[in-house]
Design an enzyme around this catalytic site. Structure first.
Site, short mmCIF file in Angstrom:
data_model
loop_
_atom_site.label_atom_id
_atom_site.label_comp_id
_atom_site.label_asym_id
_atom_site.label_seq_id
_atom_site.Cartn_x
_atom_site.Cartn_y
_atom_site.Cartn_z
N ASP A 199 -14.51 69.43 14.20
CA ASP A 199 -14.19 70.69 14.88
C ASP A 199 -13.83 70.48 16.19
OD1 ASP A 199 -14.41 73.29 15.63
OD2 ASP A 199 -15.79 73.88 14.29
N ARG A 223 -23.30 75.39 0.63
CA ARG A 223 -22.71 74.16 0.70
C ARG A 223 -22.22 73.50 -0.81
NH1 ARG A 223 -24.19 71.41 5.54
NH2 ARG A 223 -26.12 72.03 6.32
N ASP A 229 -17.34 65.32 7.06
CA ASP A 229 -16.77 66.66 6.35
C ASP A 229 -15.58 67.21 7.01
OD1 ASP A 229 -18.95 67.14 7.81
OD2 ASP A 229 -19.37 68.88 6.81
N PHE A 231 -13.85 79.86 10.33
CA PHE A 231 -15.36 79.27 10.25
C PHE A 231 -15.21 79.13 8.76
CE2 PHE A 231 -19.52 78.69 9.13
CZ PHE A 231 -20.22 78.02 10.03
N VAL A 232 -15.53 77.82 8.09
CA VAL A 232 -15.11 77.47 6.97
C VAL A 232 -16.59 77.09 6.21
CG1 VAL A 232 -12.54 76.76 6.43
CG2 VAL A 232 -14.30 75.25 7.42
C1 PRP Z 1 -21.05 69.82 11.38
C2 PRP Z 1 -20.13 68.93 10.66
C3 PRP Z 1 -19.58 68.00 11.45
C4 PRP Z 1 -19.74 68.55 12.90
C5 PRP Z 1 -18.39 68.81 13.29
O1 PRP Z 1 -22.40 69.33 11.06
O2 PRP Z 1 -20.54 68.51 9.44
O3 PRP Z 1 -20.48 66.84 11.74
O4 PRP Z 1 -20.38 69.67 12.73
O5 PRP Z 1 -18.44 69.66 14.48
P1 PRP Z 1 -17.84 69.29 15.75
O6 PRP Z 1 -16.44 68.35 15.73
O7 PRP Z 1 -17.49 70.52 16.66
O8 PRP Z 1 -18.82 68.37 16.36
P2 PRP Z 1 -23.56 70.22 11.46
O9 PRP Z 1 -24.21 69.76 12.78
O10 PRP Z 1 -23.15 71.84 11.38
O11 PRP Z 1 -24.67 69.58 10.52
P3 PRP Z 1 -24.46 69.79 8.74
O12 PRP Z 1 -23.24 68.71 8.34
O13 PRP Z 1 -25.74 69.53 8.55
O14 PRP Z 1 -24.01 71.25 8.52
#
Ligand code: PRP
Length: 192
Positions: A109, A171, A106, A158-159
């Site tokens: 970051d 979500r 998704d 923060f999105v």
């Molecule tokens: C979020 C997102 C990515 C990751 C990106 O997952 O879905 O997998 O963070 O961040 P980064 O590039 O800084 O590593 P999260 O761990 O929040 O879990 P989620 O998908 O269940 O929300």
């Protein structure tokens, strides 16, 4: 309640990408992937939980045969900042040796999650590994990780929405929005 008030109540400060813009771009990504994987059957690997909305729309925008699987890795916990800590919470059900793996994310970051995931997948001898990410944050300190297809480059905010959460919520919004900082303060104040 006005639509502005309703959005504020939903923790939405600004809509960054509308539902229509998302769907139009995902359709394009689907057609691009149809072309890239023509004659092959990619294993689409969705990264839980955030990629669920994107994964389900993307796979339906594709007309070639695909298979799907999921991994869950966590890097954030209940925080708006990346901790850099990556854990595998759920591994794949499928062997990927000799498979064409398409990682569906998704958001990229800091890039830490994706970098870790790609390292893990490469040790399993896939025929190929490519990455499609709906969103990629434009930030100079991100890990330089390879993303083959990007839906939207977005500012470092923060999105929430369309799979993306804050503290597990939001979500289910059909669009991508910037989280209203007041929503964080309210939750902190309420001890939620
Ligand atoms: C979020 C997102 C990515 C990751 C990106 O997952 O879905 O997998 O963070 O961040 P980064 O590039 O800084 O590593 P999260 O761990 O929040 O879990 P989620 O998908 O269940 O929300």
């Amino acid at each position: 309640m006005t639509w502005q008030a309703e959005r504020r109540a939903n923790g939405v400060a600004t809509i960054l990408i509308t539902e229509q813009e998302l769907q139009r771009r995902i359709y394009e990504l689907g057609k691009t992937l149809d072309g890239r994987y023509a004659g092959r059957v990619p294993l689409m690997v969705g990264v839980l939980n955030g990629a669920v909305a994107f994964m389900t729309d993307l796979m339906r925008a594709m007309t070639i045969p695909v298979e799907i699987d999921f991994m869950a890795v966590s890097s954030y916990g209940n925080s708006t900042k990346s901790t850099g800590v990556v854990r595998i919470l759920k591994d794949l059900n499928n062997e990927i040796a000799g498979r064409d793996v398409l990682v569906v994310e998704d958001i990229v970051d800091s890039g830490l999650t994706l970098q870790y995931l790609l390292d893990v997948l490469q040790t399993r001898s896939p025929a190929s590994v490519e990455v499609v990410a709906l969103l990629r944050k434009v930030k100079p300190d991100a890990v330089p990780v390879r993303v083959d297809l990007v839906g939207f480059d977005i500012p470092d905010e923060f999105v929430i929405g369309y799979g993306l959460d804050y503290a597990g919520r939001y979500r289910n919004l059909p669009y991508v929005a910037i989280l209203d900082p007041a929503a964080i303060k309210e939750e902190v104040a309420a001890g939620v």
